[in-house]
Design a protein around this motif. Structure first.
Motif, PDB file in Angstrom:
ATOM      1  N   THR A   1       4.900  -7.847  -0.158  1.00  0.00           N
ATOM      2  CA  THR A   1       3.923  -8.781  -0.731  1.00  0.00           C
ATOM      3  C   THR A   1       3.565  -9.876   0.262  1.00  0.00           C
ATOM      4  O   THR A   1       2.389 -10.173   0.494  1.00  0.00           O
ATOM      5  CB  THR A   1       4.476  -9.409  -2.020  1.00  0.00           C
TER       6      THR A   1
ATOM      7  N   SER B   1      -3.704  -5.810   0.526  1.00  0.00           N
ATOM      8  CA  SER B   1      -2.888  -5.761  -0.685  1.00  0.00           C
ATOM      9  C   SER B   1      -1.461  -5.310  -0.383  1.00  0.00           C
ATOM     10  O   SER B   1      -1.196  -4.677   0.646  1.00  0.00           O
ATOM     11  CB  SER B   1      -3.526  -4.813  -1.700  1.00  0.00           C
ATOM     12  N   GLN B   2      -0.572  -5.633  -1.307  1.00  0.00           N
ATOM     13  CA  GLN B   2       0.813  -5.183  -1.176  1.00  0.00           C
ATOM     14  C   GLN B   2       0.870  -3.663  -1.175  1.00  0.00           C
ATOM     15  O   GLN B   2       1.664  -3.053  -0.435  1.00  0.00           O
ATOM     16  CB  GLN B   2       1.642  -5.748  -2.336  1.00  0.00           C
ATOM     17  N   THR B   3       0.011  -3.038  -1.968  1.00  0.00           N
ATOM     18  CA  THR B   3      -0.022  -1.573  -2.027  1.00  0.00           C
ATOM     19  C   THR B   3      -0.428  -0.973  -0.684  1.00  0.00           C
ATOM     20  O   THR B   3       0.148   0.015  -0.229  1.00  0.00           O
ATOM     21  CB  THR B   3      -1.008  -1.116  -3.114  1.00  0.00           C
ATOM     22  N   ALA B   4      -1.414  -1.597  -0.037  1.00  0.00           N
ATOM     23  CA  ALA B   4      -1.859  -1.094   1.264  1.00  0.00           C
ATOM     24  C   ALA B   4      -0.742  -1.178   2.293  1.00  0.00           C
ATOM     25  O   ALA B   4      -0.532  -0.255   3.087  1.00  0.00           O
ATOM     26  CB  ALA B   4      -3.081  -1.877   1.736  1.00  0.00           C
TER      27      ALA B   4
ATOM     28  N   SER C   1       2.509  -1.166   1.675  1.00  0.00           N
ATOM     29  CA  SER C   1       3.519  -0.182   1.312  1.00  0.00           C
ATOM     30  C   SER C   1       3.114   1.213   1.770  1.00  0.00           C
ATOM     31  O   SER C   1       3.932   1.972   2.304  1.00  0.00           O
ATOM     32  CB  SER C   1       3.736  -0.202  -0.205  1.00  0.00           C
ATOM     33  N   HIS C   2       1.828   1.558   1.586  1.00  0.00           N
ATOM     34  CA  HIS C   2       1.342   2.878   2.008  1.00  0.00           C
ATOM     35  C   HIS C   2       1.400   3.031   3.519  1.00  0.00           C
ATOM     36  O   HIS C   2       1.762   4.098   4.033  1.00  0.00           O
ATOM     37  CB  HIS C   2      -0.082   3.089   1.506  1.00  0.00           C
TER      38      HIS C   2
ATOM     39  N   LYS D   1       5.004   3.524   4.550  1.00  0.00           N
ATOM     40  CA  LYS D   1       5.435   4.871   4.163  1.00  0.00           C
ATOM     41  C   LYS D   1       4.868   5.910   5.112  1.00  0.00           C
ATOM     42  O   LYS D   1       5.571   6.854   5.517  1.00  0.00           O
ATOM     43  CB  LYS D   1       4.979   5.155   2.723  1.00  0.00           C
TER      44      LYS D   1
END
Length: 291
Positions: free
Chosen positions: A24, A33-36, A38-39, A42
């Motif tokens: 975050t 974004s936090q999701t971006a 994380s992806h 990964k």
């Protein structure tokens, strides 16, 4: 590994996440974004075929592989940033990031830096003060002026000058003191180097009292507390000459101990830049002129 297979954004996402210990916070820094984030991390793990983070309910922590990769990337991104900054506005400038113990900065270095900048206007100084504990690599420091004995693993060290420690206190507190033995019953302001007061009492031919009193991580705070009457501090008085001259604090006894000195340090693995060499030479000359 073929570096062309690894997107730069994935490396940036990992470095920020590892440094900040949070996807975050990394997203906020990188403005995604936090999701971006994380992806991207990964994807990097899949490309490298190793896990870089341990993911849990309370957040993320680095694996051994992540720990090994972080300092390399932090150094690489810092070097890229420095190089780009030097070319900003079409002017080549050298950037020198110096870590320095807070008391040394305010008590000695700052009053002399104007001279350095006048002599070397092409070098931009970035100063980071701390409490003697810093990581040269992860904190992005070219060099670090610190207190100690000159022995730090993996580090080059150039001696500047010694730092003899003397007791200091508020003027009204000093009126209660007649002999060093009087300190046995007074509150002692301590640093995280726990043996300093014991060594001082030994120098005064007195048995050290049981440890008591407030503890601080910087001599600046010790002097402030002493000036407010909280107790007696043991500090390098050479760095607090203005406070002594103004009468804000006094030195009640002429008994001092030397437990270390101030050193200019940098990583052995780091090749000295021209700016680092110039600063080292200037700093040594300044220190030698006063010893």
């Amino acid at each position: 590994m073929d570096l062309s297979r690894i997107p730069l954004n994935a490396l940036r996402a990992f470095e920020a996440s590892a440094r900040l210990q949070s996807f975050t916070r990394a997203g906020l820094e990188l403005r995604v974004s936090q999701t971006a984030v994380s992806h991207q991390v990964k994807s990097l793990e899949e490309t490298l075929r190793v896990p870089l983070f341990k993911r849990g309910a309370r957040g993320v922590t680095l694996t051994d592989e992540g720990q090994a990769l972080l300092p390399v990337l932090s150094d690489a991104f810092r070097r890229m940033s420095d190089a780009l900054n030097r070319l900003e506005d079409g002017n080549f400038r050298e950037i020198l990031t110096i870590g320095v113990v807070s008391s040394f900065a305010t008590g000695w270095l700052l009053s002399r830096l104007r001279d350095f900048s006048s002599l070397h206007p092409h070098i931009d100084i970035r100063l980071k003060t701390n409490n003697n504990r810093a990581d040269l690599l992860t904190d992005g420091l070219d060099c670090f002026i610190r207190f100690g004995d000159g022995s730090w693993h993996g580090t080059e060290a150039v001696a500047l000058f010694g730092a003899k420690l003397f007791p200091v206190c508020a003027p009204e507190f000093a009126r209660l003191l007649r002999a060093p033995a009087d300190l046995l019953e007074k509150p002692l302001l301590r640093s995280y180097r726990l043996n300093e007061w014991a060594l001082w009492f030994q120098s005064a031919d007195l048995p050290p009292p049981h440890s008591r009193g407030w503890m601080f991580d910087t001599s600046l705070a010790i002097v402030d507390a002493a000036a407010q009457g909280a107790g007696i501090g043991l500090v390098p008085v050479r760095l607090f000459e203005r406070d002594l001259e103004s009468g804000r604090i006094v030195q009640p006894f002429d008994i001092g101990i030397e437990t270390g000195g101030y050193w200019l340090t940098w990583l052995k693995s780091r090749e000295e830049t021209a700016a680092m060499q110039t600063f080292r030479s200037w700093l040594k000359d300044q220190a030698a002129a006063e010893t």
